[in-house]
Enzyme design. Structure first.
Site: not given
Length: 214
Positions: A82-83
């Site tokens: 997850i960025k």
């Protein structure tokens, strides 16, 4: 050093994979939009195509929005990272996801202090944007050196992922400093392969062989 391909294009991923140059992929909303079509379908296909980590970015601004998006994105594959943006809200979500053993990539990092905060929040990866700093007449690689020193001083496991790579020298300098990962556009990947002396040497070998084989 690990190479991540900075793209959402499946043809580029497949070409670089055949050369053994893809350890993972990073995407962002801009790259996914550039491919057209339905972004969710494209993101899932990338996760299926790539054996290593695939960074998928949230677009919400509040912690609640980011957490909801993250819960959706991790369903795209076991390799999803997850960025998250380097903001106060992003750090809240980074800490929460880390507690759930969900991998994170804190992006849009432009200072060593930001990188320190991301590491303290438990980020799996931190993404300093060296090319954008260079574009402002600042030294992007000096930032990588500072982050490397800080992480080594305190034993942070967060990996330094060089982002905004604009040329082969960014990759070389990052490797010499000891960055863990470089996320590289396909255009730069192709530049890494070539050297004029290699082309000249190959041309000479082939010319000599043709003369011998007659």
């Amino acid at each position: 050093m690990e190479f991540f391909l900075d793209t959402a294009n499946l043809d580029e991923i497949r070409a670089a994979t055949q050369q053994g140059l893809v350890d993972g992929v990073t995407t962002n909303p801009t790259l996914l939009a550039r491919e057209g079509g339905e972004w969710r379908y494209q993101a899932k296909r990338i996760c299926e195509e790539v054996d290593g980590p695939v960074s998928l970015e949230v677009v919400g601004l509040t912690a609640a929005e980011m957490e909801r998006e993250a819960e959706d994105l991790i369903g795209f594959g076991d390799n999803v990272v997850i960025k998250l943006p380097m903001t106060g809200e992003g750090l809240v979500v980074c800490k929460a996801l880390t507690a759930k053993n969900i991998k994170t990539n804190v992006t849009l990092v432009f200072s060593a202090m930001q990188a320190l905060l991301a590491a303290k929040a438990g980020a799996t990866y931190v993404s300093p944007f060296v090319g954008r700093l260079d574009g402002l007449s600042q030294d992007g690689m000096q930032l990588i050196e500072q982050i490397r020193t800080i992480y080594d001083n305190y034993g942070f496991p967060t990996k330094i992922l060089i982002a905004s790579v604009r040329n082969p020298l960014h990759v070389l300098d990052g490797a010499l400093i000891g960055a863990d990962v470089a996320t590289i556009p396909f255009s730069v990947i192709k530049q890494l392969v070539h050297h004029p002396m290699t082309d000249k040497g190959l041309e000479a070998f082939l010319k000599d062989w043709e003369a011998f084989a007659r």
